[in-house]
Scaffold this active site. Sequence first.
Site, short mmCIF file in Angstrom:
data_model
loop_
_atom_site.label_atom_id
_atom_site.label_comp_id
_atom_site.label_asym_id
_atom_site.label_seq_id
_atom_site.Cartn_x
_atom_site.Cartn_y
_atom_site.Cartn_z
CE LYS A 58 21.42 45.85 39.25
NZ LYS A 58 22.59 46.68 39.27
CE LYS A 115 18.85 50.54 33.98
NZ LYS A 115 19.59 51.45 34.80
CE LYS A 152 27.64 51.14 33.39
NZ LYS A 152 27.15 50.81 34.73
N1 AQP Z 1 19.02 53.38 29.95
C1 AQP Z 1 19.27 54.45 30.71
N2 AQP Z 1 18.60 55.60 30.47
C2 AQP Z 1 18.84 56.68 31.23
N3 AQP Z 1 19.74 56.73 32.24
C3 AQP Z 1 20.43 55.60 32.49
N4 AQP Z 1 21.39 55.30 33.39
C4 AQP Z 1 21.78 54.03 33.23
N5 AQP Z 1 21.10 53.46 32.22
C5 AQP Z 1 20.24 54.41 31.74
C6 AQP Z 1 21.90 56.25 34.36
O1 AQP Z 1 23.31 56.19 34.38
C7 AQP Z 1 23.75 56.43 35.71
C8 AQP Z 1 24.76 55.40 36.13
O2 AQP Z 1 24.23 54.15 36.16
P1 AQP Z 1 25.05 52.98 36.83
O3 AQP Z 1 26.01 52.42 35.87
O4 AQP Z 1 25.64 53.38 38.13
O5 AQP Z 1 23.95 51.93 37.14
P2 AQP Z 1 22.75 51.46 36.29
O6 AQP Z 1 21.65 52.45 36.35
O7 AQP Z 1 22.44 50.10 36.83
O8 AQP Z 1 23.31 51.41 34.80
P3 AQP Z 1 23.35 50.18 33.83
O9 AQP Z 1 23.89 50.58 32.54
O10 AQP Z 1 22.00 49.52 33.83
O11 AQP Z 1 24.43 49.29 34.52
P4 AQP Z 1 24.36 47.80 35.02
O12 AQP Z 1 23.92 47.03 33.83
O13 AQP Z 1 25.78 47.55 35.41
O14 AQP Z 1 23.42 47.73 36.17
C9 AQP Z 1 22.54 56.49 36.62
O15 AQP Z 1 22.27 57.86 36.89
C10 AQP Z 1 21.46 55.88 35.78
O16 AQP Z 1 20.18 56.40 36.10
#
Ligand code: AQP
Length: 336
Positions: free
Chosen positions: A113, A199, A202
């Site tokens: 990041k 992956k 968001k």
């Molecule tokens: N693509 C994914 N497949 C499976 N699990 C996922 N999670 C996120 N993306 C996937 C799971 O969702 C939970 C919460 O995630 P988070 O929002 O706290 O952080 P993250 O993993 O960083 O999710 P994003 O969507 O990628 O958010 P941004 O873009 O804001 O960083 C976790 O349990 C994660 O494993």
Amino acid sequence: MGKQRILSGIQPTGNLHLGNYLGAIRNWVELQQKYDAFLFMADLHAITVPHDPQKLAENTYSVAATYIACGIDPEQATIFVQSHLPVHTELAWLFNCITPLNWLERMIQFKEKAVKQGENVSIGLLDYPVLQAADILLYEPDLVPVGEDQKQHLELTRDIAARLNFQFGSEEKPILKIPEPMIRAAGARIMSLTDGTRKMSKSDPSEQSRIDLTDPPEVITKKIKRAKTDPSRGLEFDNPERPECHNLLTLYMLLSNQSREAVAAECREMGWGQFKPLLADTAVEALRPIQEQYAALMDDRTYLEGILRRGNEKAGAIAGRTLAKVKAALGFSQPL
Ligand code: AQP
């Protein structure tokens, strides 16, 4: 003996998508009966990357409504807001003072990041895993459900707890309970619709890369229609040359609640023209009840606030006791 406790959270950084649902929330729904589940909105983590203050509070409510719409039962699980409980930041500060800087510099997620933020990278982004350690250890959970990407952070949490216990407690009387990771079954890592090797996320600038849980049926159908595929005929899991094929079959398997074998057999001879409408219909039907409940919950702020107030109270009482224990061990005077 009471139920074992689990704890997990999601950052309110935008619309939740199928990855958040299939990779996290749906598992919690399954776990909530067997375990005493503590689920929170990690809004303090949401500001470690640039954020829009106009949207933070709304996103926080939206995540809470999504938990419940997806099947989290607020009578069973404790749902709370991280920033409403200052004990999180207070314990994080205490942990900051015993955590070696080089433990944080090693974190893969920070390195990834930080590259995106260049010179604007904040101390908060570096310190995020320490706050996460506080989030977890305050509730003394037995198990923490994590995806592969969070394994390193949980290891750090365990190291911080062990260090604190070693420096300020004793083997017979540890201060903090050290939780175990609960690693999800394979297949729950949902990948981007535009690149099967990244992956679903968001923060991906392309909306086409993900299916948001609030996407209307026509948008879901369009996104699936445009999803990246390959020219091969016949669909299969696990071919490293065909990551998009594996991902779309996984989505179909999870959304239709079928076994992998059943999906592999059903889709073996299919072409994309036949499979994509099938996946789109399955996704629309799976999300329909969630979307209906979500809309109703977002319309009833009083109900949602009541749940969060109760959750905050219950969580705050437990977290307050843990913080007091740590402060006593570190030698702080009692508040007058
Ligand atoms: N693509 C994914 N497949 C499976 N699990 C996922 N999670 C996120 N993306 C996937 C799971 O969702 C939970 C919460 O995630 P988070 O929002 O706290 O952080 P993250 O993993 O960083 O999710 P994003 O969507 O990628 O958010 P941004 O873009 O804001 O960083 C976790 O349990 C994660 O494993």
